[in-house]
Motif scaffolding. Structure first.
Motif, mmCIF file in Angstrom:
data_model
loop_
_atom_site.group_PDB
_atom_site.id
_atom_site.type_symbol
_atom_site.label_atom_id
_atom_site.label_comp_id
_atom_site.label_asym_id
_atom_site.label_seq_id
_atom_site.Cartn_x
_atom_site.Cartn_y
_atom_site.Cartn_z
ATOM 1 N N MET A 1 122.967 -35.580 14.723
ATOM 2 C CA MET A 1 122.843 -35.859 16.151
ATOM 3 C C MET A 1 121.785 -34.944 16.760
ATOM 4 O O MET A 1 121.789 -33.742 16.550
ATOM 5 N N SER A 2 120.858 -35.540 17.510
ATOM 6 C CA SER A 2 119.772 -34.756 18.085
ATOM 7 C C SER A 2 120.215 -34.069 19.366
ATOM 8 O O SER A 2 121.208 -34.435 19.990
ATOM 9 N N PHE A 3 119.448 -33.077 19.762
ATOM 10 C CA PHE A 3 119.671 -32.326 20.999
ATOM 11 C C PHE A 3 119.158 -33.187 22.154
ATOM 12 O O PHE A 3 117.985 -33.542 22.202
ATOM 13 N N GLU A 30 109.994 -36.554 15.758
ATOM 14 C CA GLU A 30 110.864 -36.645 14.572
ATOM 15 C C GLU A 30 112.316 -36.906 14.932
ATOM 16 O O GLU A 30 113.157 -37.048 14.040
ATOM 17 N N GLY A 31 112.616 -36.962 16.218
ATOM 18 C CA GLY A 31 113.978 -37.266 16.646
ATOM 19 C C GLY A 31 114.928 -36.092 16.629
ATOM 20 O O GLY A 31 116.149 -36.271 16.707
ATOM 21 N N LYS A 32 114.392 -34.872 16.544
ATOM 22 C CA LYS A 32 115.260 -33.686 16.543
ATOM 23 C C LYS A 32 115.805 -33.380 17.940
ATOM 24 O O LYS A 32 116.797 -32.686 18.083
ATOM 25 N N TRP A 33 115.123 -33.886 18.958
ATOM 26 C CA TRP A 33 115.644 -33.773 20.318
ATOM 27 C C TRP A 33 115.166 -34.969 21.123
ATOM 28 O O TRP A 33 114.245 -35.682 20.722
ATOM 29 N N ARG A 34 115.823 -35.207 22.251
ATOM 30 C CA ARG A 34 115.526 -36.362 23.087
ATOM 31 C C ARG A 34 115.297 -35.901 24.515
ATOM 32 O O ARG A 34 115.990 -35.011 25.008
ATOM 33 N N ASP A 78 128.676 -36.301 31.056
ATOM 34 C CA ASP A 78 129.255 -36.311 29.717
ATOM 35 C C ASP A 78 129.732 -34.907 29.409
ATOM 36 O O ASP A 78 129.903 -34.089 30.323
ATOM 37 N N ALA A 79 129.921 -34.588 28.139
ATOM 38 C CA ALA A 79 130.479 -33.286 27.778
ATOM 39 C C ALA A 79 129.442 -32.172 27.739
ATOM 40 O O ALA A 79 129.796 -31.001 27.560
ATOM 41 N N ARG A 80 128.177 -32.499 27.930
ATOM 42 C CA ARG A 80 127.139 -31.476 27.861
ATOM 43 C C ARG A 80 127.175 -30.581 29.100
ATOM 44 O O ARG A 80 127.517 -31.032 30.192
ATOM 45 N N PRO A 81 126.806 -29.302 28.950
ATOM 46 C CA PRO A 81 126.762 -28.419 30.119
ATOM 47 C C PRO A 81 125.697 -28.863 31.113
ATOM 48 O O PRO A 81 124.655 -29.398 30.722
ATOM 49 N N VAL A 82 125.975 -28.643 32.386
ATOM 50 C CA VAL A 82 125.037 -28.970 33.457
ATOM 51 C C VAL A 82 124.493 -27.666 34.026
ATOM 52 O O VAL A 82 125.254 -26.801 34.452
ATOM 53 N N LEU A 83 123.181 -27.529 34.038
ATOM 54 C CA LEU A 83 122.523 -26.326 34.547
ATOM 55 C C LEU A 83 121.643 -26.689 35.723
ATOM 56 O O LEU A 83 120.976 -27.728 35.710
ATOM 57 N N ALA A 104 125.174 -30.005 21.789
ATOM 58 C CA ALA A 104 124.626 -31.359 21.707
ATOM 59 C C ALA A 104 123.500 -31.589 22.687
ATOM 60 O O ALA A 104 122.859 -32.651 22.662
ATOM 61 N N GLY A 105 123.243 -30.633 23.573
ATOM 62 C CA GLY A 105 122.181 -30.783 24.550
ATOM 63 C C GLY A 105 122.592 -30.247 25.898
ATOM 64 O O GLY A 105 123.574 -29.516 26.025
#
Length: 243
Positions: A1-3, A30-34, A78-83, A104-105
């Motif tokens: 799963m990408s970042f 390369e799909g390592k992050w989005r 979603d479950a990702r932190p919000v900054l 996860a991002g």
């Protein structure tokens, strides 16, 4: 799963920006992050697509509206932190960057104008983050800084897994000085110890230089590293922002 990086902004065209080149750009391809920029103005409800209004109590400038920002945030929740990137936030540290990079991002809210209606921070779980003791035109440049710091730590981005281990702040110290060929340049020679081939001596020299430079250049870091108060050396240059 990408970042996954979702950026709420009034200027989505700023992303990926410089993160589309070099190591981060290659990792993106390369799909390592989005990178998913979201236009905040799309969540305005009036015909003028207003995202701000005058400050309560009077004063100069405009303030970003809580209702519009909450609608934008809720659309990507979603479950990702919000900054939220703001000079009123806690200083960004390498430790926090490493924590984010392991996840996860992140969702990043980029402020503009005089700031954000405080009620948004009361109503939503948002971590306020600052990249230094200075003011930018908006949170977008700060978001790029944060994302670059995270992306370079993702698996496979820097190449060798140990590439970042000796860098500034990883051990609580500034990094030791670096040298490369030519051995002599404008009468200045690479320190003999680095040409000795003695790995133990080199390691000891690097550790000593990291400690000395941190004590002289960043006494605040040195205090935290040592756990004691150290007076600022006379003439030492202190950095309150990011180098």
């Amino acid at each position: 799963m990408s970042f996954a990086a979702t950026i709420l902004t009034l200027y989505p065209e700023m992303f990926p920006g410089p993160l589309g080149v070099s190591l981060a750009g290659r990792a993106l391809r390369e799909g390592k992050w989005r990178c998913d920029p979201v236009q905040i103005r799309d969540f305005a409800t009036d015909r003028h697509r207003s995202v701000d209004d005058t400050p309560a109590g009077g004063g100069a400038g405009m303030v970003m509206r809580a209702d519009v920002l909450a609608a934008a945030l809720d659309s990507v929740a979603d479950a990702r932190p919000v900054l939220a990137m703001t000079p009123r936030g806690a200083p960004l540290t390498q430790e926090r960057v490493r924590g984010l990079a392991r996840g996860a991002g992140v969702t990043i809210l980029c402020g503009r104008f005089e700031g954000i209606d405080e009620r948004l921070f009361e109503a939503r779980a948002i971590e306020q983050v600052s990249v230094g003791d200075y003011v930018l035109s908006g949170g977008e440049m700060a978001a790029l800084v944060l994302l670059d710091a995270c992306i370079r730590l993702l698996p496979g981005v820097m190449g060798a897994a140990s590439s970042g281990d000796d860098e500034s702040f990883e051990t609580g110290l500034l990094e030791y000085p670096q040298y490369t060929r030519p051995a002599t340049w404008e009468g200045r020679t690479i320190p003999e110890v680095l040409r000795s081939g003695d790995h133990a001596r080199i390691a000891a020299w690097r550790k000593a230089m990291a400690e000395t430079d941190t004590r002289l250049r960043r006494p605040d870091l040195w205090e935290r590293h040592e756990g004691v108060r150290v007076p600022s050396p006379s003439g030492a240059r202190r950095h309150d922002g990011n180098e």
